[in-house]
Write an enzyme that holds these catalytic residues in place. Structure first.
Site, PDB file in Angstrom:
ATOM      1  N   ASP A   1     -23.333 -27.127 -45.445  1.00 33.79           N
ATOM      2  CA  ASP A   1     -23.145 -28.148 -46.509  1.00 33.79           C
ATOM      3  C   ASP A   1     -21.924 -27.640 -47.149  1.00 33.79           C
ATOM      4  O   ASP A   1     -21.548 -26.615 -47.295  1.00 33.79           O
ATOM      5  CB  ASP A   1     -24.324 -28.231 -47.264  1.00 33.79           C
ATOM      6  CG  ASP A   1     -24.300 -29.647 -48.122  1.00 33.79           C
ATOM      7  OD1 ASP A   1     -23.317 -30.331 -47.757  1.00 33.79           O
ATOM      8  OD2 ASP A   1     -25.023 -29.802 -49.383  1.00 33.79           O
ATOM      9  N   GLY A   2     -20.997 -28.940 -47.552  1.00 36.83           N
ATOM     10  CA  GLY A   2     -20.045 -28.853 -48.352  1.00 36.83           C
ATOM     11  C   GLY A   2     -18.445 -28.947 -48.048  1.00 36.83           C
ATOM     12  O   GLY A   2     -17.531 -28.443 -48.745  1.00 36.83           O
TER      13      GLY A   2
ATOM     14  N   HIS B   1     -14.217 -31.221 -42.606  1.00 28.60           N
ATOM     15  CA  HIS B   1     -15.107 -30.895 -41.267  1.00 28.60           C
ATOM     16  C   HIS B   1     -14.402 -30.225 -40.074  1.00 28.60           C
ATOM     17  O   HIS B   1     -15.006 -29.203 -39.423  1.00 28.60           O
ATOM     18  CB  HIS B   1     -15.493 -32.403 -40.696  1.00 28.60           C
ATOM     19  CG  HIS B   1     -16.134 -33.247 -41.693  1.00 28.60           C
ATOM     20  ND1 HIS B   1     -17.114 -32.590 -41.975  1.00 28.60           N
ATOM     21  CD2 HIS B   1     -16.009 -34.560 -41.842  1.00 28.60           C
ATOM     22  CE1 HIS B   1     -17.822 -33.636 -42.834  1.00 28.60           C
ATOM     23  NE2 HIS B   1     -16.990 -34.635 -42.610  1.00 28.60           N
TER      24      HIS B   1
ATOM     25  N   SER C   1     -27.209 -35.382 -39.408  1.00 27.42           N
ATOM     26  CA  SER C   1     -28.649 -35.726 -39.338  1.00 27.42           C
ATOM     27  C   SER C   1     -28.762 -37.066 -39.187  1.00 27.42           C
ATOM     28  O   SER C   1     -27.773 -37.830 -38.932  1.00 27.42           O
ATOM     29  CB  SER C   1     -29.059 -35.464 -41.044  1.00 27.42           C
ATOM     30  OG  SER C   1     -28.514 -36.489 -41.941  1.00 27.42           O
TER      31      SER C   1
ATOM     32  N   TRP D   1     -25.901 -41.078 -40.182  1.00 24.14           N
ATOM     33  CA  TRP D   1     -25.461 -42.558 -39.392  1.00 24.14           C
ATOM     34  C   TRP D   1     -25.181 -43.558 -40.720  1.00 24.14           C
ATOM     35  O   TRP D   1     -24.425 -44.615 -40.408  1.00 24.14           O
ATOM     36  CB  TRP D   1     -26.595 -43.030 -38.765  1.00 24.14           C
ATOM     37  CG  TRP D   1     -26.670 -42.098 -37.466  1.00 24.14           C
ATOM     38  CD1 TRP D   1     -27.928 -41.439 -36.998  1.00 24.14           C
ATOM     39  CD2 TRP D   1     -25.730 -42.203 -36.079  1.00 24.14           C
ATOM     40  NE1 TRP D   1     -27.314 -40.741 -35.739  1.00 24.14           N
ATOM     41  CE2 TRP D   1     -26.361 -41.115 -35.459  1.00 24.14           C
ATOM     42  CE3 TRP D   1     -24.537 -42.833 -35.908  1.00 24.14           C
ATOM     43  CZ2 TRP D   1     -25.600 -40.910 -33.983  1.00 24.14           C
ATOM     44  CZ3 TRP D   1     -23.806 -42.527 -34.819  1.00 24.14           C
ATOM     45  CH2 TRP D   1     -24.471 -41.537 -33.642  1.00 24.14           C
TER      46      TRP D   1
ATOM     47  N   LEU E   1     -26.810 -14.943 -27.442  1.00 25.52           N
ATOM     48  CA  LEU E   1     -27.342 -15.843 -28.282  1.00 25.52           C
ATOM     49  C   LEU E   1     -27.760 -17.190 -27.883  1.00 25.52           C
ATOM     50  O   LEU E   1     -27.098 -17.876 -27.101  1.00 25.52           O
ATOM     51  CB  LEU E   1     -26.180 -15.857 -29.482  1.00 25.52           C
ATOM     52  CG  LEU E   1     -26.517 -16.861 -30.691  1.00 25.52           C
ATOM     53  CD1 LEU E   1     -27.534 -16.463 -31.662  1.00 25.52           C
ATOM     54  CD2 LEU E   1     -24.985 -17.100 -31.192  1.00 25.52           C
TER      55      LEU E   1
END
Length: 233
Positions: free
Chosen positions: A12-13, A29, A57, A61, A123
């Protein structure tokens, strides 16, 4: 306590990071992608088994169409650019979420990246796109209901293991450590079932500023926790 096996992160942020610098949101972004690369590399180096990142999420949208379009384009270009690096590092890439809402172009890139890295044993990297925790649970319930309707499963026989096996993170251990950057203190409909006993860590740093040292701080926090799972010490 040692290192977590599985880390889940709400990144976030990005927008606020850009606004603080007088930049457009999409610049945040793009900067956030660099933070993703740093995080993946550091988790691989530290021997973390699984990393799940919340990229977009089901509620996202509802953002302005232009921003959503830029984000989707960014996902495509990031996949094209990063899949070679991830594959060479032994990372196994998987996407979770409602793919039906994604463009044919993005779904094609996702399928190709997953297929290319499927045999890797490093990973396990999950990227949540068009994902919501409630959606995940509803979809899992539908799968189990289908098994019951087909006579392959008795409703009274359903256990927590059945439910967990019907969710998007089936086959992986639940996250041991949850991290959210950007200063907010909530889980925002992310992995609702899987975070039941996860240690929660919140950072005031915006995601583009979250570096290896920031991740080590979160790991140190986790190392000091005593996980009792409802039991006494």
């Amino acid at each position: 306590m040692g290192l977590p096996r599985h880390i889940a992160i709400i990144m976030d942020g990005n927008g606020r990071w850009a606004a603080a610098r007088g930049l457009a949101r999409h610049a945040g972004h793009k900067a956030g992608l660099e933070a993703v690369r740093r995080c993946v590399e550091h988790c691989s180096q530290r021997g973390i088994e699984a990393l799940t990142l919340f990229a977009f999420s089901s509620e996202n949208w509802q953002r302005p169409g232009a921003e959503v379009a830029r984000l989707m384009g960014l996902f495509v270009s990031a996949l094209d650019r990063e899949v070679d690096r991830l594959d060479a590092s032994g990372v196994r890439l998987r996407f979770i979420g409602a793919r039906a809402r994604l463009s044919a172009r993005l779904k094609s890139r996702i399928a190709a990246a997953e297929q290319r890295t499927a045999a890797n044993r490093g990973l396990a990297l999950q990227v949540a796109v068009s994902y919501g925790g409630r959606w995940d649970i509803v979809e899992g319930v539908r799968r189990l209901a289908g098994e019951c309707a087909a006579g392959r499963l008795e409703p009274r026989a359903i256990t927590e293991q059945h439910v967990a096996g019907a969710l998007e993170l089936a086959g992986l251990p639940d996250p041991d450590l949850f991290i959210r950057t950007g200063g907010e203190r909530r889980i925002s409909n992310f992995l609702l079932w899987n975070l039941a006993y996860t240690e929660l860590y919140f950072s005031d740093r915006y995601w583009p500023d979250f570096d290896a040292a920031s991740l080590d701080e979160a790991l140190a926090f986790y190392g000091e926790r005593e996980r009792r799972f409802g039991r006494v010490a």
